[in-house]
Design an enzyme around this catalytic site. Structure first.
Site, PDB file in Angstrom:
ATOM      1  N   CYS A 160      -8.360  22.936  -8.399  1.00  0.00           N
ATOM      2  CA  CYS A 160      -7.072  22.830  -9.817  1.00  0.00           C
ATOM      3  C   CYS A 160      -8.776  22.954 -10.580  1.00  0.00           C
ATOM      4  CB  CYS A 160      -6.389  21.951  -9.386  1.00  0.00           C
ATOM      5  SG  CYS A 160      -6.005  21.190 -10.667  1.00  0.00           S
TER       6      CYS A 160
ATOM      7  N   GLU B 136      -2.772  27.583 -13.766  1.00  0.00           N
ATOM      8  CA  GLU B 136      -3.124  28.687 -13.262  1.00  0.00           C
ATOM      9  C   GLU B 136      -3.530  29.940 -14.137  1.00  0.00           C
ATOM     10  OE1 GLU B 136      -6.437  29.015 -11.746  1.00  0.00           O
ATOM     11  OE2 GLU B 136      -6.296  28.141 -10.174  1.00  0.00           O
TER      12      GLU B 136
END
Length: 263
Positions: free
Chosen positions: A2, A119
């Site tokens: 992440c 993302e």
């Protein structure tokens, strides 16, 4: 992954949600819709009380608290804290094998609360240079997501003895599952509420079973929301970054296209 997330809740809200006391000492960062590596973040830890000399009172109940850390793990043996910028993520599959993560995984686990994470998906039919489409993965009902994390303390050998140490953290990642594979091949190790106690338990040093990905039903309940490419610019910050938006050209992001490298 992440490499960017949103965290906008104040300590009072997180205290209620995670059943924790406030240990941020007034230093909690303000609402941040574009949390990037090396920023200060709030995490949740559970530790036994200590004596003034640092002796751990194992017989006393562990206390769950909010703490402020810097995102990007700096191992206690590091010579330069700059290494933290390269250690924002820890691969769950190999964490027990890496000296930088092994001890922290055994004894210093934390949860990193988030509204959701960003993302980028490669545009369909595009080449390597084609602009990527940003998405925001969130619970959709306003409840926090909890990333599995580890933390460390680092002391500058040149600092005064009474200077506070640098406290840093890293987010564990795992292979994406379910609908998340449509966006990216990796995802943070997101823990459902029923797994929080085991992850934070300071008396549990064996991590077998703790690193399993969440069940498919939990992952598929998340909202995968297309958002503006303004999030590509780490200088942009505001609620508009997490609002649903139609795909747009990367040239509209404000001039600083910084999509985090996958990990």
């Amino acid at each position: 992954m992440c490499g960017r997330y949103a965290a906008t809740k104040d300590p009072a809200t997180l205290m209620a949600e995670f059943d924790a006391v406030d240990g941020t000492e007034g230093h909690a960062p303000s609402a941040d819709y574009n949390v990037a590596p090396t920023k200060k973040v709030v995490s949740v830890v559970q530790r036994h009380p200590r004596e003034a000399d640092g002796t751990v009172l194992d017989e006393e109940p562990a206390v769950r608290s909010l703490r402020v850390m810097r995102w990007g793990l700096v191992p206690f043996w590091a010579k330069d804290p700059a290494i933290g910028s390269r250690m924002i993520n820890t691969r769950a599959e190999t964490a027990t094998e890496k000296p930088a993560f092994r001890k922290a995984l055994s004894r210093r686990r934390c949860l990193v609360p988030a509204d959701g994470w960003f993302e980028w998906r490669a545009a369909e039919g595009g080449g390597k240079k084609a602009p990527k489409e940003p998405f925001f993965m969130t619970s959709g009902d306003g409840s926090s997501l909890a990333f599995a994390g580890i933390w460390e303390t680092w002391r500058d050998p040149k600092a005064a003895a009474d200077d506070p140490p640098l406290v840093t953290c890293s987010v564990l990642t795992t292979d994406a599952i379910g609908r998340l594979t449509e966006i990216h091949h990796r995802m943070p190790l997101v823990l459902p509420r029923q797994r929080w106690d085991a992850w934070l338990d300071p008396d549990r040093t064996e991590v077998d079973g703790l690193l399993a990905p969440p069940d498919l039903g939990f992952v598929d309940s998340l909202e995968l929301r297309p958002v503006s490419t303004r999030v590509n610019n780490v200088r942009n910050n505001g609620p508009e970054l997490v609002e649903r938006a139609e795909p747009e050209p990367a040239s509209l992001d404000g001039g600083l296209f910084e999509v985090p490298n996958p990990s």
